[in-house]
Design a protein around this motif. Structure first.
Motif, PDB file in Angstrom:
ATOM      1  N   MET A 172     -20.749  36.546 -86.155  1.00  0.00           N
ATOM      2  CA  MET A 172     -22.315  37.030 -86.078  1.00  0.00           C
ATOM      3  C   MET A 172     -22.092  38.645 -85.937  1.00  0.00           C
ATOM      4  SD  MET A 172     -24.338  37.092 -82.863  1.00  0.00           S
ATOM      5  CE  MET A 172     -25.080  35.649 -82.551  1.00  0.00           C
ATOM      6  N   VAL A 173     -23.282  39.327 -86.618  1.00  0.00           N
ATOM      7  CA  VAL A 173     -23.119  40.569 -86.410  1.00  0.00           C
ATOM      8  C   VAL A 173     -23.950  41.558 -85.861  1.00  0.00           C
ATOM      9  CG1 VAL A 173     -23.935  42.926 -88.286  1.00  0.00           C
ATOM     10  CG2 VAL A 173     -22.681  40.712 -89.280  1.00  0.00           C
ATOM     11  N   HIS A 174     -23.737  42.315 -85.192  1.00  0.00           N
ATOM     12  CA  HIS A 174     -24.168  42.993 -83.617  1.00  0.00           C
ATOM     13  C   HIS A 174     -24.401  44.152 -84.529  1.00  0.00           C
ATOM     14  CE1 HIS A 174     -22.828  39.925 -80.942  1.00  0.00           C
ATOM     15  NE2 HIS A 174     -21.857  39.706 -81.739  1.00  0.00           N
ATOM     16  N   GLY A 175     -25.368  45.041 -83.564  1.00  0.00           N
ATOM     17  CA  GLY A 175     -26.001  46.184 -84.279  1.00  0.00           C
ATOM     18  C   GLY A 175     -24.640  47.205 -82.954  1.00  0.00           C
TER      19      GLY A 175
END
Length: 307
Positions: A1-4
């Motif tokens: 999952m890509v996080h900000g």
């Protein structure tokens, strides 16, 4: 999952054209950016007395790519003073802006910085997004495995922050598998994370993908040998530079690697050897709609909730 990520910017002079600082929460690095005209104020800052990596950047009218010099020093202030001299006195004339990366603590050593310099030069050479003023990169890997892992993480954060400040030359090319033998098939394709496009002109075929919002022409894409518009910015400047950097093979006239373009029009001009409206010339594989129509569809598919 890509996080900000949160990037904290501070306008030291209160203006966007002065000295800027940038930080990422929980990152030990610190970034300074300034125009050359602000060098007297910049070198008086505490960060310039530390061990760090610096980038000298210049934009020449006849070049489609920025000129960049990557260096390191235990005392960046004095090194920048040397670079500010005239060329005949051992300085560098080409640059208009400087960017400095240091650590917030004392844990970044000379050995770490030399490793980072070597990696950064490698990236700048391989991605073809600038005219690198440095000579051959020095391979420097005298770091324990754990330190190399730490520096690779540090490097990733540099690559996040610098584009925020307008320095685009350290973007690493995405790993994309081209499918150049796949012919367009008429079918409806819904929203995709990686949309694929093709460009056909005079028997020349090229493929591109939009990845993370950026436009990549794929390896093995063809370009026309003939140019019919020699005065256009992308055909006059960018295209010859891509041949010079061996991004495009001068024998086969094919891209040797995936290449990130600033726009589909820039990509189309390099492929076609003439001015190109990328919104019309690139078409989506599968639907045959234009790139411009695809952009419209992305917005039309979004359902906006009513208040």
């Amino acid at each position: 999952m890509v996080h900000g990520k949160s990037v904290k910017l501070f306008l030291v002079d209160g203006t966007p054209n002065g000295i800027l600082t940038a930080e990422i929460i929980n990152w030990t690095g610190h970034v300074l950016s300034a125009p050359r005209t602000k060098l007297p104020e910049l070198i008086q800052r505490d960060e310039c007395a530390r061990t760090g990596i610096y980038f000298l950047v210049g934009y020449e009218p006849e070049s489609a790519l920025p000129c960049v010099y990557i260096g390191e020093s235990d005392d960046v202030a004095n090194r920048l003073k040397q670079h500010n001299r005239a060329e005949k006195s051992g300085g560098k004339d080409f640059w208009d802006k400087v960017c400095l990366v240091t650590g917030k603590d004392q844990n970044i050593t000379k050995t770490h910085i030399k490793y980072l310099e070597s990696r950064l030069i490698d990236i700048a050479q391989s991605n073809g997004q600038c005219q690198l003023i440095n000579g051959t990169a020095h391979q420097y890997d005298r770091l324990p495995e754990s330190d190399r892992a730490d520096m690779e993480y540090f490097l990733e954060q540099i690559q996040v922050v610098l584009p925020v400040l307008g320095y685009e030359f350290l973007k690493e090319m995405k790993i994309i598998s081209p499918k150049l033998n796949t012919m367009p098939v008429e079918k409806t394709v819904e929203n995709q994370e990686e949309a694929e496009f093709y460009f056909s002109v005079k028997g020349i075929n090229a493929k591109a993908k939009v990845v993370d919002g950026e436009f990549y022409v794929l390896a093995d894409s063809e370009v026309r040998q003939e140019m019919t518009d020699l005065n256009h910015t992308y055909t006059k400047n960018l295209r010859p530079q891509l041949f010079e950097k061996n991004i495009i093979d001068s024998t086969t006239y094919k891209f040797k690697q995936n290449y990130l373009f600033s726009s589909p029009s820039a990509a189309g001009a390099v492929v076609a050897g003439r001015c190109s409206n990328g919104r019309k010339d690139w078409r989506q594989v599968g639907t045959n709609i234009t790139y411009g129509e695809w952009l419209e569809n992305q917005v039309d598919q979004v359902k906006i909730s009513e208040a």
